[in-house]
Every structure is written in C-alpha cells, then in structure tokens.
Motif scaffolding. Structure first.
Motif, PDB file in Angstrom:
ATOM      1  N   ALA A 117      44.507  45.527 -39.438  1.00 22.03           N
ATOM      2  CA  ALA A 117      43.232  45.024 -39.973  1.00 22.03           C
ATOM      3  C   ALA A 117      43.394  44.613 -41.424  1.00 22.03           C
ATOM      4  O   ALA A 117      42.870  43.571 -41.856  1.00 22.03           O
ATOM      5  CB  ALA A 117      42.145  46.090 -39.829  1.00 22.03           C
ATOM      6  N   LYS A 164      31.918  35.600 -42.026  1.00 20.73           N
ATOM      7  CA  LYS A 164      33.147  36.084 -41.392  1.00 20.73           C
ATOM      8  C   LYS A 164      33.576  37.422 -41.993  1.00 20.73           C
ATOM      9  O   LYS A 164      33.970  38.352 -41.263  1.00 20.73           O
ATOM     10  CB  LYS A 164      34.263  35.055 -41.561  1.00 20.73           C
ATOM     11  N   GLU A 167      31.263  40.181 -40.807  1.00 20.20           N
ATOM     12  CA  GLU A 167      31.570  40.546 -39.424  1.00 20.20           C
ATOM     13  C   GLU A 167      32.835  41.400 -39.349  1.00 20.20           C
ATOM     14  O   GLU A 167      32.906  42.361 -38.561  1.00 20.20           O
ATOM     15  CB  GLU A 167      31.714  39.290 -38.574  1.00 20.20           C
ATOM     16  N   SER A 168      33.836  41.064 -40.165  1.00 23.46           N
ATOM     17  CA  SER A 168      35.059  41.877 -40.211  1.00 23.46           C
ATOM     18  C   SER A 168      34.746  43.278 -40.719  1.00 23.46           C
ATOM     19  O   SER A 168      35.307  44.269 -40.237  1.00 23.46           O
ATOM     20  CB  SER A 168      36.101  41.214 -41.110  1.00 23.46           C
ATOM     21  N   HIS A 170      31.863  44.872 -40.400  1.00 26.07           N
ATOM     22  CA  HIS A 170      31.152  45.580 -39.337  1.00 26.07           C
ATOM     23  C   HIS A 170      32.128  46.072 -38.270  1.00 26.07           C
ATOM     24  O   HIS A 170      32.025  47.215 -37.794  1.00 26.07           O
ATOM     25  CB  HIS A 170      30.106  44.670 -38.703  1.00 26.07           C
ATOM     26  N   THR A 171      33.080  45.230 -37.903  1.00 21.20           N
ATOM     27  CA  THR A 171      34.073  45.616 -36.905  1.00 21.20           C
ATOM     28  C   THR A 171      34.913  46.796 -37.393  1.00 21.20           C
ATOM     29  O   THR A 171      35.194  47.737 -36.637  1.00 21.20           O
ATOM     30  CB  THR A 171      34.992  44.427 -36.577  1.00 21.20           C
ATOM     31  N   PHE A 172      35.321  46.761 -38.663  1.00 22.60           N
ATOM     32  CA  PHE A 172      36.148  47.837 -39.198  1.00 22.60           C
ATOM     33  C   PHE A 172      35.373  49.154 -39.242  1.00 22.60           C
ATOM     34  O   PHE A 172      35.933  50.223 -38.950  1.00 22.60           O
ATOM     35  CB  PHE A 172      36.648  47.480 -40.601  1.00 22.60           C
ATOM     36  N   ALA A 174      32.899  49.953 -37.204  1.00 21.38           N
ATOM     37  CA  ALA A 174      32.716  50.382 -35.811  1.00 21.38           C
ATOM     38  C   ALA A 174      33.989  50.938 -35.204  1.00 21.38           C
ATOM     39  O   ALA A 174      33.955  51.909 -34.430  1.00 21.38           O
ATOM     40  CB  ALA A 174      32.209  49.201 -34.979  1.00 21.38           C
ATOM     41  N   ASP A 175      35.128  50.344 -35.559  1.00 24.05           N
ATOM     42  CA  ASP A 175      36.394  50.737 -34.947  1.00 24.05           C
ATOM     43  C   ASP A 175      37.117  51.848 -35.705  1.00 24.05           C
ATOM     44  O   ASP A 175      37.985  52.517 -35.137  1.00 24.05           O
ATOM     45  CB  ASP A 175      37.334  49.528 -34.863  1.00 24.05           C
ATOM     46  N   GLU A 216      24.392  44.592 -38.991  1.00 25.83           N
ATOM     47  CA  GLU A 216      23.862  44.122 -37.715  1.00 25.83           C
ATOM     48  C   GLU A 216      22.735  43.130 -37.936  1.00 25.83           C
ATOM     49  O   GLU A 216      22.612  42.130 -37.214  1.00 25.83           O
ATOM     50  CB  GLU A 216      23.338  45.317 -36.899  1.00 25.83           C
ATOM     51  N   ARG A 219      23.145  38.841 -39.330  1.00 20.79           N
ATOM     52  CA  ARG A 219      23.884  37.927 -38.476  1.00 20.79           C
ATOM     53  C   ARG A 219      23.804  36.487 -38.972  1.00 20.79           C
ATOM     54  O   ARG A 219      24.701  35.672 -38.747  1.00 20.79           O
ATOM     55  CB  ARG A 219      23.373  38.005 -37.036  1.00 20.79           C
TER      56      ARG A 219
END
Length: 222
Positions: A117, A164, A167-168, A170-172, A174-175, A216, A219
C-alpha cells in the motif's frame, strides 16, 4: 460541502494524523509538547468530532495533559518505552501483525500488504527497513501523507486526484489500521500505567472511526 468547508476538513485531517503520528512515534519530550499548537489541535478535533461529542471531551482531556506535560515528561517517557519499545515483553505492541495473527507475531503477510500500500503511493518510511512497516506510527504517517496530498490537490483544483487519495485512505483504514486500533487502545488502557497514553490511543481510535465515516460521505467533493 462547500469549498471552504472542504478545505477546513482536509486541513483538520492532515493535522490530526500528523499529531497522532508524532505522539505515538516519538518518545515524550518537552520539545515535542511545546511544538504542538494547542489551539489548532482543539479546532481540528472540534471539526472532526463535532461540538458536544464524547470523543471531543476525550480529546480535550488529552490536550490538557499536553498543556501540563512539563512535570510529567520523565514518567511518560518511561511508560512509552515500557508499552511500545521494550526491551521486556511489550504490554501493547504497536504493530498491526501482532493483532491480526493468531500467534501475535511480527512480520506476517499483513506486513507485506501494508508495504505494498505504501509503495503504490511512493511512500517509503524514513526508518525503513529498521522498523516493520505495520508499526502504528508508520501507518499514521502514511495516512498523514495521503491527507496532506489530498489537501494540496484540492487546493490546486485537482479534485479527481484528491478523491483518489481519499478513497485510498478509506481503503487503508478499512483493511489495516481500522481493524486493530481499538484492540491496541484497549491493551494500553488495561495494561498501561498512564492516563495520558490511554487518552491518546482511545482518542486516536475515535478519530479513525470518525474519519472512516467522513470519508464514506465524501464520495463527491463540492
């Protein structure tokens, strides 16, 4: 959100991630606490948490500790080392892999996922490769970097790149950091000897949760 509100929110995110990175990635010192702009921190937390929230009250207690830190630096430094550095077994290991592997071991597959990541955004921690990539301070440093880049991109009118980056982020969350930060904070609370670090980690956990919800909602930026 209107443009001015969006810029304020992006600036608050950037500042808050960097603040937590410093508090958990650096041994306590008078210089560290003197460098913290208390008014800016209070404004950032108010924007992130909202007036009157329990999380905001918790952040105010943490800031009070910082304001009165001069008489407590030595004891907090000792507690920082005991909790997060060793050399004895750590009560609250600051690495994601410890909390996401059944055997609570370092350098698990999740560590490589975190590294990938980072690499996707050209992020190489200053202490690489001496410290495992999934240390809490490195994960916060990465999110602080993404937040600063998102703020700059939006300020320059590049909303697509800003989106972008958000969103990255948020993904980090969450993961990775969102998965283990609550357990980490709980270890600090139950095994620590310092109201200060309990306050820091629980406020951090509340911030991560609040930021995930805000991301979230974000967006489509105005």
């Amino acid at each position: 959100m209107m443009k001015e509100e969006t810029l304020e929110w992006l600036a608050a995110r950037s500042y808050t991630y960097l603040l937590f990175q410093r508090l958990l990635g650096t041994e306590p010192s008078a210089e560290l606490f003197e460098a913290i702009e208390v008014t800016v921190a209070q404004e950032a937390f108010a924007l992130v948490f909202g007036e009157g929230s329990a999380a905001l009250q918790q952040s105010e207690t943490m800031i009070h500790h910082i304001q009165t830190a001069r008489d407590s630096v030595a004891s907090w430094r000792s507690e920082y080392r005991r909790l997060f550095e060793g050399p004895a077994e750590l009560p609250a290991p600051p690495w994601e892999s410890v909390y996401t592997s059944n055997k609570r071991l370092l350098m698990q597959p999740t560590t490589l996922d975190v590294r990938n990541a980072y690499r996707a955004h050209g992020f190489i921690p200053e202490c690489y490769p001496r410290v495992p990539d999934d240390h809490i301070a490195l994960e916060l440093d990465f999110l602080a970097t993404l937040a600063a880049r998102a703020q700059e991109a939006y300020d320059q009118g590049d909303k697509e790149y800003c989106q972008k980056l958000l969103e990255s982020s948020h993904t980090f969350i969450a993961d990775h950091v969102g998965i283990w930060v609550n357990d980490f904070a709980q270890d600090v609370a139950t095994k620590g000897h310092s109201d200060y670090y309990e306050g820091v980690t629980h406020t951090l956990a509340a911030f991560i949760a609040a930021d995930a919800k805000a991301l979230e909602r974000a967006r489509s930026l105005a």
